[in-house]
Motif scaffolding. Structure first.
Motif, PDB file in Angstrom:
ATOM      1  N   HIS A  85      17.365 -40.705  15.090  1.00 11.17           N
ATOM      2  CA  HIS A  85      18.615 -40.997  14.390  1.00 11.17           C
ATOM      3  C   HIS A  85      18.283 -41.792  13.141  1.00 11.17           C
ATOM      4  CE1 HIS A  85      20.718 -39.684  17.966  1.00 11.17           C
ATOM      5  NE2 HIS A  85      19.936 -40.476  18.676  1.00 11.17           N
ATOM      6  N   ALA A  86      18.818 -41.357  11.998  1.00  7.67           N
ATOM      7  CA  ALA A  86      18.565 -42.040  10.732  1.00  7.67           C
ATOM      8  C   ALA A  86      19.904 -42.400  10.090  1.00  7.67           C
ATOM      9  CB  ALA A  86      17.759 -41.143   9.805  1.00  7.67           C
ATOM     10  N   HIS A  87      19.923 -43.538   9.404  1.00  2.82           N
ATOM     11  CA  HIS A  87      21.104 -43.910   8.635  1.00  2.82           C
ATOM     12  C   HIS A  87      20.699 -44.672   7.388  1.00  2.82           C
ATOM     13  CE1 HIS A  87      20.823 -47.515  11.309  1.00  2.82           C
ATOM     14  NE2 HIS A  87      21.070 -48.122  10.173  1.00  2.82           N
ATOM     15  N   GLU A  88      21.564 -44.603   6.398  1.00  3.38           N
ATOM     16  CA  GLU A  88      21.376 -45.340   5.151  1.00  3.38           C
ATOM     17  C   GLU A  88      22.704 -45.963   4.767  1.00  3.38           C
ATOM     18  OE1 GLU A  88      19.331 -43.501   1.820  1.00  3.38           O
ATOM     19  OE2 GLU A  88      20.833 -44.350   0.481  1.00  3.38           O
ATOM     20  N   PHE A  89      22.674 -47.249   4.432  1.00  2.00           N
ATOM     21  CA  PHE A  89      23.864 -47.971   3.978  1.00  2.00           C
ATOM     22  C   PHE A  89      23.584 -48.530   2.586  1.00  2.00           C
ATOM     23  CE2 PHE A  89      24.085 -48.472   8.632  1.00  2.00           C
ATOM     24  CZ  PHE A  89      25.297 -47.841   8.845  1.00  2.00           C
ATOM     25  N   ASN A  90      24.584 -48.476   1.712  1.00  2.00           N
ATOM     26  CA  ASN A  90      24.480 -49.009   0.356  1.00  2.00           C
ATOM     27  C   ASN A  90      25.655 -49.922   0.062  1.00  2.00           C
ATOM     28  OD1 ASN A  90      22.150 -47.397  -0.605  1.00  2.00           O
ATOM     29  ND2 ASN A  90      23.544 -45.695  -0.218  1.00  2.00           N
ATOM     30  N   MET A  91      25.377 -51.043  -0.579  1.00  2.00           N
ATOM     31  CA  MET A  91      26.398 -51.948  -1.105  1.00  2.00           C
ATOM     32  C   MET A  91      26.055 -52.164  -2.568  1.00  2.00           C
ATOM     33  SD  MET A  91      26.873 -54.768   1.915  1.00  2.00           S
ATOM     34  CE  MET A  91      25.145 -55.261   1.888  1.00  2.00           C
ATOM     35  N   LEU A  92      26.888 -51.626  -3.457  1.00  2.00           N
ATOM     36  CA  LEU A  92      26.601 -51.640  -4.884  1.00  2.00           C
ATOM     37  C   LEU A  92      27.768 -52.245  -5.656  1.00  2.00           C
ATOM     38  CD1 LEU A  92      25.281 -47.980  -5.002  1.00  2.00           C
ATOM     39  CD2 LEU A  92      23.893 -50.046  -4.885  1.00  2.00           C
ATOM     40  N   PHE A  93      27.456 -52.953  -6.736  1.00  2.00           N
ATOM     41  CA  PHE A  93      28.462 -53.640  -7.534  1.00  2.00           C
ATOM     42  C   PHE A  93      28.119 -53.496  -9.010  1.00  2.00           C
ATOM     43  CE2 PHE A  93      27.758 -55.776  -3.523  1.00  2.00           C
ATOM     44  CZ  PHE A  93      29.029 -55.825  -2.993  1.00  2.00           C
ATOM     45  N   GLY A  94      29.145 -53.457  -9.874  1.00  2.00           N
ATOM     46  CA  GLY A  94      28.876 -53.406 -11.304  1.00  2.00           C
ATOM     47  C   GLY A  94      30.097 -53.053 -12.123  1.00  2.00           C
ATOM     48  N   PRO A  95      29.885 -52.885 -13.442  1.00  2.00           N
ATOM     49  CA  PRO A  95      30.989 -52.584 -14.356  1.00  2.00           C
ATOM     50  C   PRO A  95      31.329 -51.097 -14.377  1.00  2.00           C
ATOM     51  CG  PRO A  95      28.963 -52.800 -15.582  1.00  2.00           C
ATOM     52  CD  PRO A  95      28.632 -53.136 -14.153  1.00  2.00           C
ATOM     53  N   GLN A  96      32.595 -50.822 -14.720  1.00  2.00           N
ATOM     54  CA  GLN A  96      33.048 -49.448 -14.921  1.00  2.00           C
ATOM     55  C   GLN A  96      33.884 -49.407 -16.189  1.00  2.00           C
ATOM     56  OE1 GLN A  96      34.237 -46.736 -11.732  1.00  2.00           O
ATOM     57  NE2 GLN A  96      36.288 -46.733 -12.637  1.00  2.00           N
ATOM     58  N   VAL A  97      33.593 -48.462 -17.065  1.00  2.00           N
ATOM     59  CA  VAL A  97      34.380 -48.264 -18.284  1.00  2.00           C
ATOM     60  C   VAL A  97      35.145 -46.954 -18.143  1.00  2.00           C
ATOM     61  CG1 VAL A  97      32.873 -49.612 -19.776  1.00  2.00           C
ATOM     62  CG2 VAL A  97      32.444 -47.171 -19.485  1.00  2.00           C
ATOM     63  N   SER A  98      36.328 -46.893 -18.737  1.00  5.93           N
ATOM     64  CA  SER A  98      37.128 -45.679 -18.638  1.00  5.93           C
ATOM     65  C   SER A  98      37.997 -45.506 -19.873  1.00  5.93           C
ATOM     66  CB  SER A  98      38.010 -45.707 -17.391  1.00  5.93           C
ATOM     67  OG  SER A  98      38.952 -46.749 -17.474  1.00  5.93           O
ATOM     68  N   THR A  99      38.470 -44.303 -20.044  1.00  2.83           N
ATOM     69  CA  THR A  99      39.399 -43.987 -21.110  1.00  2.83           C
ATOM     70  C   THR A  99      40.477 -43.075 -20.539  1.00  2.83           C
ATOM     71  OG1 THR A  99      39.678 -43.081 -23.319  1.00  2.83           O
ATOM     72  CG2 THR A  99      38.023 -42.032 -21.919  1.00  2.83           C
ATOM     73  N   LYS A 100      41.685 -43.234 -21.013  1.00  4.29           N
ATOM     74  CA  LYS A 100      42.795 -42.427 -20.507  1.00  4.29           C
ATOM     75  C   LYS A 100      43.403 -41.632 -21.653  1.00  4.29           C
ATOM     76  CE  LYS A 100      43.988 -45.606 -16.834  1.00  4.29           C
ATOM     77  NZ  LYS A 100      44.989 -46.501 -16.276  1.00  4.29           N
ATOM     78  N   GLY A 101      43.683 -40.385 -21.373  1.00  2.00           N
ATOM     79  CA  GLY A 101      44.416 -39.532 -22.298  1.00  2.00           C
ATOM     80  C   GLY A 101      45.784 -39.247 -21.730  1.00  2.00           C
ATOM     81  N   GLU A 102      46.370 -38.148 -22.132  1.00  2.00           N
ATOM     82  CA  GLU A 102      47.693 -37.776 -21.641  1.00  2.00           C
ATOM     83  C   GLU A 102      47.690 -37.593 -20.124  1.00  2.00           C
ATOM     84  OE1 GLU A 102      51.657 -37.212 -22.123  1.00  2.00           O
ATOM     85  OE2 GLU A 102      50.249 -37.661 -23.730  1.00  2.00           O
ATOM     86  N   ARG A 103      46.724 -36.841 -19.574  1.00  2.00           N
ATOM     87  CA  ARG A 103      46.619 -36.608 -18.133  1.00  2.00           C
ATOM     88  C   ARG A 103      45.216 -36.830 -17.595  1.00  2.00           C
ATOM     89  NH1 ARG A 103      50.682 -33.989 -15.427  1.00  2.00           N
ATOM     90  NH2 ARG A 103      52.369 -33.200 -16.689  1.00  2.00           N
ATOM     91  N   LEU A 104      44.234 -36.929 -18.445  1.00  2.00           N
ATOM     92  CA  LEU A 104      42.835 -37.006 -18.044  1.00  2.00           C
ATOM     93  C   LEU A 104      42.279 -38.410 -18.236  1.00  2.00           C
ATOM     94  CD1 LEU A 104      40.318 -35.311 -17.179  1.00  2.00           C
ATOM     95  CD2 LEU A 104      39.829 -35.085 -19.616  1.00  2.00           C
ATOM     96  N   ARG A 105      41.571 -38.912 -17.214  1.00  2.00           N
ATOM     97  CA  ARG A 105      40.881 -40.205 -17.318  1.00  2.00           C
ATOM     98  C   ARG A 105      39.409 -39.967 -17.058  1.00  2.00           C
ATOM     99  NH1 ARG A 105      39.294 -44.833 -14.054  1.00  2.00           N
ATOM    100  NH2 ARG A 105      39.757 -43.643 -12.195  1.00  2.00           N
ATOM    101  N   LEU A 106      38.555 -40.338 -18.010  1.00  2.00           N
ATOM    102  CA  LEU A 106      37.110 -40.259 -17.866  1.00  2.00           C
ATOM    103  C   LEU A 106      36.579 -41.639 -17.553  1.00  2.00           C
ATOM    104  CD1 LEU A 106      36.326 -38.079 -21.007  1.00  2.00           C
ATOM    105  CD2 LEU A 106      36.605 -37.311 -18.647  1.00  2.00           C
TER     106      LEU A 106
END
Length: 136
Positions: free
Chosen positions: A78-99
């Motif tokens: 049996h194998a398992h992997e756990f991740n705990m990650l933290f950091g910044p996120q940048v985004s942009t919003k248009g009429e209906r789309l968010r990148l």
């Protein structure tokens, strides 16, 4: 090296796209819960989960916490992997789309039972798109 350059370029495009007019109200945050399929050397097609919480500081920058776990059983091991990650996120919003794009660092823990266990640094560069199908 090409992958790193591509990731930096994509994050740069997300950050510079901020100049577009924002049409939606500022959201205090986002919650994500989903299925994860991990493909790697020791975890070939391991299934699991991913959960993320993003607190938006303003309409283009937020802080993200991402937690994931993947599991696989084969031949009595049996194998398992756990991740705990933290950091910044940048985004942009248009009429209906968010990148969005993010760079996260944190801890990755793997365990194979019976066998070795390892804890080390983990990192992710990524991004995506959200599309609003309705007018809510």
């Amino acid at each position: 090296m090409r992958k790193l350059l591509l990731a930096i370029t994509m994050i740069g495009f997300c950050a510079t796209a901020r100049a577009q007019r924002m049409t939606h109200d500022h959201s205090p945050g986002d919650i994500y819960i989903g299925y994860s399929l991990l493909n790697g050397d020791a975890f070939s097609t391991a299934s699991g989960f991913e959960a993320a919480l993003t607190g938006n500081i303003n309409d283009w920058f937020g802080l993200k916490a991402d937690f994931s776990g993947n599991y696989k059983s084969q031949g009595g091991a049996h194998a398992h992997e756990f991740n705990m990650l933290f950091g910044p996120q940048v985004s942009t919003k248009g009429e209906r789309l968010r990148l969005f794009g993010h760079g996260l660092i944190g801890i990755a823990h793997t365990n194979i039972d019976p066998g070795p266990s390892d804890t080390g640094a983990g990192w992710v560069l990524g991004g995506g798109a959200d599309y609003a199908f309705n007018d809510q």
